[in-house]
Design a protein around this motif. Structure first.
Motif, PDB file in Angstrom:
ATOM      1  N   ALA A  29       0.829  -1.213   0.000  1.00 17.26           N
ATOM      2  CA  ALA A  29       0.000   0.000   0.000  1.00 17.26           C
ATOM      3  C   ALA A  29       0.857   1.253   0.000  1.00 17.26           C
ATOM      4  CB  ALA A  29      -0.922  -0.009   1.227  1.00 17.26           C
ATOM      5  N   ASP A  30       1.950   1.234   0.756  1.00 20.50           N
ATOM      6  CA  ASP A  30       2.777   2.431   0.925  1.00 20.50           C
ATOM      7  C   ASP A  30       3.444   2.859  -0.383  1.00 20.50           C
ATOM      8  OD1 ASP A  30       3.909   4.422   2.712  1.00 20.50           O
ATOM      9  OD2 ASP A  30       5.824   3.429   2.374  1.00 20.50           O
ATOM     10  N   ALA A  31       3.715   1.912  -1.277  1.00 20.23           N
ATOM     11  CA  ALA A  31       4.371   2.237  -2.554  1.00 20.23           C
ATOM     12  C   ALA A  31       3.375   2.360  -3.694  1.00 20.23           C
ATOM     13  CB  ALA A  31       5.413   1.176  -2.895  1.00 20.23           C
ATOM     14  N   SER A  32       2.093   2.389  -3.370  1.00 18.93           N
ATOM     15  CA  SER A  32       1.065   2.484  -4.403  1.00 18.93           C
ATOM     16  C   SER A  32       0.840   3.937  -4.790  1.00 18.93           C
ATOM     17  CB  SER A  32      -0.243   1.873  -3.895  1.00 18.93           C
ATOM     18  OG  SER A  32      -0.834   2.715  -2.927  1.00 18.93           O
ATOM     19  N   VAL A  33      -0.122   4.153  -5.706  1.00 25.21           N
ATOM     20  CA  VAL A  33      -0.439   5.518  -6.134  1.00 25.21           C
ATOM     21  C   VAL A  33      -1.231   6.267  -5.068  1.00 25.21           C
ATOM     22  CG1 VAL A  33      -0.351   5.028  -8.604  1.00 25.21           C
ATOM     23  CG2 VAL A  33      -2.477   4.642  -7.360  1.00 25.21           C
ATOM     24  N   ARG A  87      -2.536  12.834 -16.161  1.00 29.73           N
ATOM     25  CA  ARG A  87      -3.813  12.972 -15.458  1.00 29.73           C
ATOM     26  C   ARG A  87      -3.608  12.963 -13.948  1.00 29.73           C
ATOM     27  NH1 ARG A  87      -7.705   9.805 -13.327  1.00 29.73           N
ATOM     28  NH2 ARG A  87      -6.565   7.875 -13.745  1.00 29.73           N
ATOM     29  N   ARG A  88      -2.586  12.260 -13.483  1.00 34.25           N
ATOM     30  CA  ARG A  88      -2.356  12.095 -12.051  1.00 34.25           C
ATOM     31  C   ARG A  88      -1.471  13.177 -11.437  1.00 34.25           C
ATOM     32  NH1 ARG A  88      -3.553   7.041  -9.906  1.00 34.25           N
ATOM     33  NH2 ARG A  88      -4.237   5.463 -11.398  1.00 34.25           N
ATOM     34  N   ILE A  89      -0.588  13.781 -12.245  1.00 37.05           N
ATOM     35  CA  ILE A  89       0.441  14.666 -11.698  1.00 37.05           C
ATOM     36  C   ILE A  89       0.377  16.033 -12.386  1.00 37.05           C
ATOM     37  CG2 ILE A  89       2.917  14.946 -11.295  1.00 37.05           C
ATOM     38  CD1 ILE A  89       3.132  11.887 -11.532  1.00 37.05           C
ATOM     39  N   PHE A 119       9.297  13.408   0.735  1.00 35.72           N
ATOM     40  CA  PHE A 119       9.779  13.324  -0.642  1.00 35.72           C
ATOM     41  C   PHE A 119       8.860  12.398  -1.431  1.00 35.72           C
ATOM     42  CE2 PHE A 119      12.407  12.133  -4.209  1.00 35.72           C
ATOM     43  CZ  PHE A 119      13.092  13.310  -4.493  1.00 35.72           C
ATOM     44  N   PRO A 120       8.351  12.847  -2.593  1.00 39.56           N
ATOM     45  CA  PRO A 120       7.383  12.032  -3.346  1.00 39.56           C
ATOM     46  C   PRO A 120       8.043  10.818  -3.982  1.00 39.56           C
ATOM     47  CG  PRO A 120       8.008  13.979  -4.611  1.00 39.56           C
ATOM     48  CD  PRO A 120       8.646  14.128  -3.263  1.00 39.56           C
ATOM     49  N   LEU A 121       7.317   9.723  -4.019  1.00 42.55           N
ATOM     50  CA  LEU A 121       7.841   8.481  -4.579  1.00 42.55           C
ATOM     51  C   LEU A 121       7.078   8.033  -5.823  1.00 42.55           C
ATOM     52  CD1 LEU A 121       9.689   5.979  -4.394  1.00 42.55           C
ATOM     53  CD2 LEU A 121       7.987   4.969  -2.854  1.00 42.55           C
ATOM     54  N   SER A 122       5.752   7.953  -5.724  1.00 38.97           N
ATOM     55  CA  SER A 122       4.961   7.370  -6.810  1.00 38.97           C
ATOM     56  C   SER A 122       5.146   8.065  -8.159  1.00 38.97           C
ATOM     57  CB  SER A 122       3.480   7.315  -6.428  1.00 38.97           C
ATOM     58  OG  SER A 122       2.969   8.587  -6.143  1.00 38.97           O
ATOM     59  N   PRO A 123       5.339   9.406  -8.231  1.00 37.60           N
ATOM     60  CA  PRO A 123       5.551  10.006  -9.552  1.00 37.60           C
ATOM     61  C   PRO A 123       6.762   9.434 -10.277  1.00 37.60           C
ATOM     62  CG  PRO A 123       5.047  11.716  -7.953  1.00 37.60           C
ATOM     63  CD  PRO A 123       5.238  10.445  -7.189  1.00 37.60           C
ATOM     64  N   ARG A 196     -10.520  20.605  -8.008  1.00 34.23           N
ATOM     65  CA  ARG A 196      -9.834  21.577  -8.874  1.00 34.23           C
ATOM     66  C   ARG A 196      -9.291  20.924 -10.130  1.00 34.23           C
ATOM     67  NH1 ARG A 196      -5.764  25.359  -5.665  1.00 34.23           N
ATOM     68  NH2 ARG A 196      -5.641  26.241  -7.756  1.00 34.23           N
ATOM     69  N   ARG A 197      -8.745  19.702 -10.009  1.00 35.50           N
ATOM     70  CA  ARG A 197      -8.239  18.986 -11.178  1.00 35.50           C
ATOM     71  C   ARG A 197      -9.360  18.687 -12.158  1.00 35.50           C
ATOM     72  NH1 ARG A 197      -3.281  18.815 -12.833  1.00 35.50           N
ATOM     73  NH2 ARG A 197      -3.442  16.661 -13.539  1.00 35.50           N
TER      74      ARG A 197
END
Length: 213
Positions: A29-33, A87-89, A119-123, A196-197
């Motif tokens: 879960a922690d490394a998911s989107v 779409r996500r970032i 620090f962001p990981l999933s992107p 907003r997105r």
């Protein structure tokens, strides 16, 4: 919610119940989107603090779960392509991620895997999939970064885990309310961001509908 659950009530009893299987699931879960920043670090510290002789088991379980989750996120980027990533970032953030990934290759995976929140990981995992980073190199770099990170976290657990467990059991109530408040604020912030997105995407959607007509 996962972080709140770990520290709420009888903290150590619940963390012990999770054990190695809980670490693997939480790592996925922690490394998911939809990550759970810091929750796996907390669990590793608590588990190592309670059983310091088995620290290496907790490091390996956390690394395994996180690597599985990271690979699943990589596959989402690989299958979804640039459109899914865009779409996500946000565009400005995405340009930096692309530049970093194109310049450093697997280093753009290993470094974020090593660094702690926020620090962001999933992107970077998604971008690695979009840019077709070789799977073996991706997994090797990511797993190495995670192994180093959780080894450091385990060292913190050996050194401070017992004291932290005792403190959290004694003073868990204020922590619970603080985390609940943060979760509510986070949920409100996420809702505003999604709204907003969607609003930003409406003009493009209308234009596409007109062209189709």
């Amino acid at each position: 919610m996962l972080t709140e659950w770990i520290v709420a009530g009888q903290v150590w009893a619940k963390a012990r119940q999770l054990g190695l299987i809980g670490e693997v699931l939480l790592g996925i879960a922690d490394a998911s989107v939809i990550p759970t920043p810091g929750s796996l670090d907390i669990l590793v510290i608590l588990l190592v603090g309670g059983s310091p002789h088995y620290w290496w088991r907790y490091v390996l379980a956390a690394t395994l779960g996180s690597t599985i989750g990271g690979y699943l996120t990589f596959r989402i980027g690989e299958k979804g392509g640039r459109e899914e990533l865009e779409r996500r970032i946000p565009a400005r953030k995405l340009r930096k991620v692309y530049r970093w990934t194109e310049k450093y290759g697997v280093g753009s995976v290993a470094v974020p895997a090593l660094l702690p929140p926020p620090f962001p990981l999933s992107p970077f995992l998604l971008a690695a999939g979009v840019l077709k980073v070789p799977k073996v190199k991706f997994i090797s770099a990511y797993a190495t970064g995670r192994l180093v990170r959780y080894s450091i976290v385990a060292w913190l657990g050996r050194r401070y885990g017992q004291a932290w467990i005792q403190w959290m059991e004694k003073d868990s109530q204020p922590i619970i309310w603080a985390l609940i408040a943060l979760a509510i604020l986070g949920g409100i912030g996420a809702g505003i961001y999604i709204w907003r997105r969607k609003q930003q995407g409406l003009p493009g959607l209308r234009s596409a509908e007109k062209k189709a007509a």
